[in-house]
Motif scaffolding. Structure first.
Motif, PDB file in Angstrom:
ATOM      1  N   TYR A  93       0.822  -1.223   0.000  1.00  0.00           N
ATOM      2  CA  TYR A  93       0.000   0.000   0.000  1.00  0.00           C
ATOM      3  C   TYR A  93       0.847   1.260   0.000  1.00  0.00           C
ATOM      4  O   TYR A  93       0.431   2.310  -0.493  1.00  0.00           O
TER       5      TYR A  93
ATOM      6  N   ASN B  72      -6.768   2.509   4.294  1.00  0.00           N
ATOM      7  CA  ASN B  72      -6.610   1.972   2.941  1.00  0.00           C
ATOM      8  C   ASN B  72      -7.929   2.012   2.175  1.00  0.00           C
ATOM      9  O   ASN B  72      -7.944   2.298   0.963  1.00  0.00           O
TER      10      ASN B  72
ATOM     11  N   TRP C 121      -8.456   5.471   1.008  1.00  0.00           N
ATOM     12  CA  TRP C 121      -7.612   5.715  -0.160  1.00  0.00           C
ATOM     13  C   TRP C 121      -8.243   5.152  -1.433  1.00  0.00           C
ATOM     14  O   TRP C 121      -8.153   5.760  -2.509  1.00  0.00           O
TER      15      TRP C 121
ATOM     16  N   ILE D 294      -1.686   7.827   7.640  1.00  0.00           N
ATOM     17  CA  ILE D 294      -1.150   6.522   7.240  1.00  0.00           C
ATOM     18  C   ILE D 294       0.370   6.487   7.345  1.00  0.00           C
ATOM     19  O   ILE D 294       0.958   5.445   7.661  1.00  0.00           O
TER      20      ILE D 294
ATOM     21  N   SER E 286       1.856   3.976  10.105  1.00  0.00           N
ATOM     22  CA  SER E 286       2.619   2.868   9.516  1.00  0.00           C
ATOM     23  C   SER E 286       3.965   2.708  10.217  1.00  0.00           C
ATOM     24  O   SER E 286       4.381   1.592  10.552  1.00  0.00           O
TER      25      SER E 286
ATOM     26  N   PHE F  90      -4.155  -0.803  -3.084  1.00  0.00           N
ATOM     27  CA  PHE F  90      -4.826  -0.625  -1.786  1.00  0.00           C
ATOM     28  C   PHE F  90      -5.697  -1.834  -1.436  1.00  0.00           C
ATOM     29  O   PHE F  90      -5.782  -2.222  -0.271  1.00  0.00           O
TER      30      PHE F  90
ATOM     31  N   GLY G 264      -3.429  -4.359  -0.254  1.00  0.00           N
ATOM     32  CA  GLY G 264      -2.981  -3.926   1.072  1.00  0.00           C
ATOM     33  C   GLY G 264      -3.973  -4.294   2.161  1.00  0.00           C
ATOM     34  O   GLY G 264      -3.594  -4.771   3.241  1.00  0.00           O
ATOM     35  N   VAL G 265      -5.264  -4.090   1.890  1.00  0.00           N
ATOM     36  CA  VAL G 265      -6.311  -4.441   2.856  1.00  0.00           C
ATOM     37  C   VAL G 265      -6.310  -5.946   3.111  1.00  0.00           C
ATOM     38  O   VAL G 265      -6.380  -6.403   4.269  1.00  0.00           O
TER      39      VAL G 265
END
Length: 440
Positions: free
Chosen positions: A265, A330, A333, A363, A367, A425, A428-429
């Motif tokens: 992500y 995410n 986004w 984020i 992160s 994204f 990423g999730v």
């Protein structure tokens, strides 16, 4: 000759933090605001109504979409950064003269910014080379700048002085951006014939600001404590450290899964931040609104809202947990990318910019802190862990910029490139959902 200041000295700490005031003008004026607008105006041909007629650039015998070309150059520069950083980290840790290396990259970056004054289609190779070395100079000087922190500050001082550096950087970069914006928008008052000269002169001011204000930092920073002679082992020590850290990460399932999710992500987040201005230049109908003013206002809006976003995210993570909040960010986004694909007006762009700022600050800060929480409690080589994190992020930018450039070249539209990042994204999730919630 400067007086050698003791570790923890207020004057020494302030001198170190002041480098942020000096160098942050690059990230705002060159990377985010004025240069992208200048590059767009130089490489895009529009008709009287503002419709794009041609945005193709010839370089080295090939025709590129203008966004593709700059994204490929950016990717190449970040690739060099990701390779050099471990080498330089090894040198910074084991060889004494850190100030010399920091100065070299500072002067390389600043002089390259000044060189952008001569950026033109006739000498496109020279302009792109200056852009390439400015990026490398900025990021590599930070390697040595950051490595000074444990040398000049005690542990209980480091968070506070690091935050002070970021604050000084934000203020300094905004001050210079406003000065440049006034020169460009009110060029008649300064006796200029058009916006062209003050725009180019902004690059000169950026380089002079960076070199000039950094002298206060160099005056007080120590040369460095020599630990070892420069040898082949020292040169490749950074890569050896990264390999050792990777072996440790592979045994830490939660950290390994989180780092995989972050890598994916973060590609999209960092790339969107780098190309946002180019999107605003090419894809919006600004009408009677001055595009330069509108874009810079949106950039300032992003920075201001990012502070609020980081605060809200911090409070939310304390209540709901880091991974859950990162999943929500995410998803937001994803919504931003889908909405950005449809926007055509400045007001819609401002709304998008506000939401980008809100989740961008959140984020990024969350992160990094989440990665820190997943580190082993008994880890003593935290600097090496974060070196691995930093290199992962830079390699992600390389992949993200190459992907963006390829899609833009293939489709001829930045909109499709932005929409393409939805895929990153979504992945990423999915990867975040596989991360165990338990942290140290």
């Amino acid at each position: 000759m400067s007086q050698i200041l003791p570790k923890g000295s207020k004057k020494l700490l302030n001198a170190w933090a002041f480098y942020d005031w000096a160098n942050s003008v690059y990230s705002l004026v060159i990377a985010s605001a004025i240069f992208p607008i200048f590059y767009g105006a130089l490489t895009i041909l529009k008709d009287e109504k503002g419709t794009i007629i041609n945005d193709t650039v010839s370089f080295l015998g090939f025709d590129f979409n203008n966004d593709t070309l700059i994204s490929f150059v950016t990717a190449a520069a970040f690739l060099v950064v990701s390779i050099l950083s471990p080498l330089l980290s090894g040198i910074a840790d084991y060889v004494g003269n850190k100030k010399m290396f920091m100065k070299f990259f500072c002067y390389l970056g600043a002089s390259s910014c000044i060189g952008l004054y001569w950026f033109s289609m006739e000498f496109l190779w020279f302009g792109l080379l200056c852009y390439f070395f400015a990026l490398i100079g900025f990021w590599e000087s930070l390697v040595f700048y950051n490595s000074y922190l444990p040398d000049i500050a005690f542990k209980e001082q480091q968070d506070k002085i690091s935050a002070k550096g970021y604050s000084l950087g934000y203020i300094g970069s905004v001050v210079l951006l406003i000065i440049c914006l006034v020169m460009i928008m009110k060029y008649e008052l300064f006796g200029f014939e058009s916006e062209n000269f003050p725009t180019r002169f902004s690059f000169v001011l950026t380089g002079l600001w960076w070199i000039g204000f950094s002298q206060y930092t160099y005056y007080h920073l120590p040369k460095g404590n020599k630990k070892e002679k420069f040898t082949k082992n020292v040169l490749f020590n950074g890569f050896k450290e990264l390999k050792l850290i990777w072996n440790k990460i592979k045994q830490n399932i939660p950290l390994k899964r989180y780092l995989g999710a972050f890598f994916v992500y973060s590609m999209a987040v960092q790339t969107i931040m780098l190309v946002a201005t180019y999107f605003g230049i090419e894809e919006l109908d600004w009408g009677d609104t001055n595009a330069t003013t509108g874009l810079i206002v949106s950039i300032l809006l992003i920075q201001l809202v990012a502070v609020l976003g980081a605060f809200i995210t911090s409070r939310s993570s304390a209540k709901f947990g880091n991974i859950k909040v990162l999943i929500v960010l995410n998803i937001i986004w994803i919504c931003i990318c889908v909405f950005a694909y449809t926007i055509t007006t400045p007001n819609e762009f401002y709304i998008t910019a506000a939401f980008v700022g809100l989740v961008m600050g959140g984020i990024q800060s969350l992160s990094r802190s989440t990665y820190s929480k997943f580190l082993p409690e008994d880890a003593i080589d935290t600097a090496s862990y974060f070196s691995f994190y930093d290199v992962s992020e830079k390699i992600g930018i390389v992949i993200g910029m190459l992907s963006y450039g390829y899609v833009a070249q293939l489709t001829g539209s930045i909109r499709y490139a932005i929409l393409f990042f939805v895929l990153f994204f979504v992945i990423g999730v999915i990867l975040l959902l596989r991360v165990p919630r338990k942290m140290n």
